[in-house]
Motif scaffolding. Structure first.
Motif, PDB file in Angstrom:
ATOM      1  N   VAL A 177      -9.869  63.632 -77.463  1.00  0.00           N
ATOM      2  CA  VAL A 177      -9.186  64.227 -76.316  1.00  0.00           C
ATOM      3  C   VAL A 177      -9.208  63.246 -75.157  1.00  0.00           C
ATOM      4  CG1 VAL A 177      -9.645  66.629 -76.922  1.00  0.00           C
ATOM      5  CG2 VAL A 177     -11.249  65.398 -75.460  1.00  0.00           C
ATOM      6  N   ILE A 178      -8.182  63.321 -74.342  1.00  0.00           N
ATOM      7  CA  ILE A 178      -8.112  62.541 -73.107  1.00  0.00           C
ATOM      8  C   ILE A 178      -7.879  63.499 -71.959  1.00  0.00           C
ATOM      9  CG2 ILE A 178      -6.892  60.759 -71.808  1.00  0.00           C
ATOM     10  CD1 ILE A 178      -6.158  59.454 -74.460  1.00  0.00           C
ATOM     11  N   LEU A 179      -8.787  63.470 -71.006  1.00  0.00           N
ATOM     12  CA  LEU A 179      -8.661  64.291 -69.804  1.00  0.00           C
ATOM     13  C   LEU A 179      -8.193  63.378 -68.673  1.00  0.00           C
ATOM     14  CD1 LEU A 179     -11.998  66.320 -70.092  1.00  0.00           C
ATOM     15  CD2 LEU A 179      -9.814  66.684 -71.255  1.00  0.00           C
ATOM     16  N   ARG A 180      -7.250  63.883 -67.904  1.00  0.00           N
ATOM     17  CA  ARG A 180      -6.612  63.031 -66.905  1.00  0.00           C
ATOM     18  C   ARG A 180      -6.892  63.532 -65.493  1.00  0.00           C
ATOM     19  NH1 ARG A 180      -3.336  59.925 -70.079  1.00  0.00           N
ATOM     20  NH2 ARG A 180      -2.841  60.874 -72.074  1.00  0.00           N
ATOM     21  N   CYS A 181      -6.955  62.576 -64.594  1.00  0.00           N
ATOM     22  CA  CYS A 181      -7.275  62.864 -63.200  1.00  0.00           C
ATOM     23  C   CYS A 181      -6.443  61.939 -62.326  1.00  0.00           C
ATOM     24  CB  CYS A 181      -8.764  62.625 -62.983  1.00  0.00           C
ATOM     25  SG  CYS A 181      -9.316  62.583 -61.265  1.00  0.00           S
TER      26      CYS A 181
ATOM     27  N   ARG B 294      -9.024  53.339 -65.993  1.00  0.00           N
ATOM     28  CA  ARG B 294      -8.035  53.498 -64.930  1.00  0.00           C
ATOM     29  C   ARG B 294      -6.803  52.745 -65.420  1.00  0.00           C
ATOM     30  NH1 ARG B 294      -6.967  55.527 -59.986  1.00  0.00           N
ATOM     31  NH2 ARG B 294      -6.401  54.153 -58.272  1.00  0.00           N
ATOM     32  N   PRO B 295      -5.933  53.417 -66.154  1.00  0.00           N
ATOM     33  CA  PRO B 295      -4.832  52.729 -66.836  1.00  0.00           C
ATOM     34  C   PRO B 295      -3.751  52.203 -65.897  1.00  0.00           C
ATOM     35  CG  PRO B 295      -4.647  55.094 -67.124  1.00  0.00           C
ATOM     36  CD  PRO B 295      -5.950  54.851 -66.445  1.00  0.00           C
ATOM     37  N   ASP B 296      -3.682  52.781 -64.691  1.00  0.00           N
ATOM     38  CA  ASP B 296      -2.688  52.321 -63.717  1.00  0.00           C
ATOM     39  C   ASP B 296      -3.260  52.572 -62.331  1.00  0.00           C
ATOM     40  OD1 ASP B 296      -0.945  55.198 -64.828  1.00  0.00           O
ATOM     41  OD2 ASP B 296      -2.224  55.070 -63.065  1.00  0.00           O
ATOM     42  N   GLY B 297      -2.425  52.465 -61.307  1.00  0.00           N
ATOM     43  CA  GLY B 297      -2.925  52.587 -59.944  1.00  0.00           C
ATOM     44  C   GLY B 297      -3.240  53.981 -59.479  1.00  0.00           C
ATOM     45  N   SER B 298      -2.939  54.984 -60.315  1.00  0.00           N
ATOM     46  CA  SER B 298      -3.145  56.336 -59.822  1.00  0.00           C
ATOM     47  C   SER B 298      -4.004  57.201 -60.743  1.00  0.00           C
ATOM     48  CB  SER B 298      -1.812  57.035 -59.567  1.00  0.00           C
ATOM     49  OG  SER B 298      -1.042  57.080 -60.751  1.00  0.00           O
ATOM     50  N   ASN B 299      -4.025  56.937 -62.027  1.00  0.00           N
ATOM     51  CA  ASN B 299      -4.720  57.816 -62.957  1.00  0.00           C
ATOM     52  C   ASN B 299      -6.122  57.305 -63.292  1.00  0.00           C
ATOM     53  OD1 ASN B 299      -2.678  59.945 -63.999  1.00  0.00           O
ATOM     54  ND2 ASN B 299      -1.535  58.012 -63.965  1.00  0.00           N
ATOM     55  N   PHE B 300      -6.979  58.265 -63.634  1.00  0.00           N
ATOM     56  CA  PHE B 300      -8.337  57.969 -64.081  1.00  0.00           C
ATOM     57  C   PHE B 300      -8.601  58.909 -65.241  1.00  0.00           C
ATOM     58  CE2 PHE B 300     -12.512  56.517 -64.116  1.00  0.00           C
ATOM     59  CZ  PHE B 300     -13.456  57.492 -63.831  1.00  0.00           C
TER      60      PHE B 300
END
Lengths: 117, 115
Positions: free
Chosen positions: B19-23, B69-75
């Motif tokens: 699972v991947i939880l996104r923030c 942190r795959p990009d500038g906004s997501n964790f």
């Protein structure tokens, strides 16, 4: 190691009466102390924090907290409780590491506040 | 007022699945955190992250867990092979670098249910 104790699982108070939710802490150095509130099915909302200085801290929604270094306590208070204050309250602590970020918070077990008419 | 957001609000998965939880942390914040709360228990620290590196992690955060942190906004928090005991509410938090006290602001959480 840092730790927090919230000795009461639940606090019941009548609307209009003052409320106190207790918290004691243990850290190796100086503490940064926080109170958060959690409403049902919601995240943790920041209420207030203690840094150095005034031992009485004022926060959101009329809440305040009193820091007592000798008793290592940081009790949450409100002069007049509202039914809408009913929620789960968490005390949290971390060591006051200078210039520090990314440092973990250690939470207490939470105190359920129930304000009744 | 800026807020931390998390998706999904509820995730149901089978044991052994990834699972991947996104923030999405608050935009000017640079410190990021994951905590979890097993039903009826206290909130526990998992990991903190800064400058594309883990700053601190707990004993809970074993090799099954990873953050990115795959990009500038997501964790994101990834659990590679979920176990029943991973069922919990997972909270993301963020804090800003100029805040000496490192006040952490929390998202609404993702409830993970492992069947």
């Amino acid at each position: 190691a840092q730790s927090v104790a919230q000795p009461e699982d639940q606090v019941n108070v009548a609307e209009g009466n003052p409320l106190t939710v207790k918290c004691t802490y243990s850290v190796s150095g100086n503490p940064y102390l926080f109170w958060y509130v959690q409403y049902p099915n919601r995240g943790l909302q920041f209420l207030l924090k203690y840094i150095t200085g005034d031992n009485l801290v004022k926060g959101s929604y009329g809440f305040e907290a009193e820091f007592n270094k000798s008793q290592t306590s940081f009790h949450l208070k409100k002069p007049s409780a509202l039914v809408s204050d009913s929620a789960l309250y968490f005390c949290a602590v971390r060591d006051a590491i200078p210039g520090g970020g990314g440092n973990k918070l250690t939470f207490g077990t939470g105190t359920q506040l129930k304000v009744e008419l | 007022e800026p807020e931390v957001t998390q998706t999904p609000s509820h995730q149901v998965t089978q044991m052994g699945q990834e699972v991947i939880l996104r923030c999405v942390p608050i935009s000017n914040h640079l410190y990021f955190y994951w905590y979890r709360q097993i039903l009826g228990q206290k909130v526990e620290f998992l990991v903190s992250f800064y400058n594309n590196e883990i700053s601190e992690k707990s004993e809970i955060f074993d090799d099954q867990f990873s953050v990115e942190r795959p990009d500038g906004s997501n964790f994101t928090l990834k659990i590679r092979s979920t176990k029943l005991e991973d069922s919990a509410m997972y909270f993301c938090a963020s804090s800003e670098p100029t805040d000496r006290e490192d006040t952490q602001y929390f998202g609404p959480g993702t409830r993970l249910t492992v069947l």
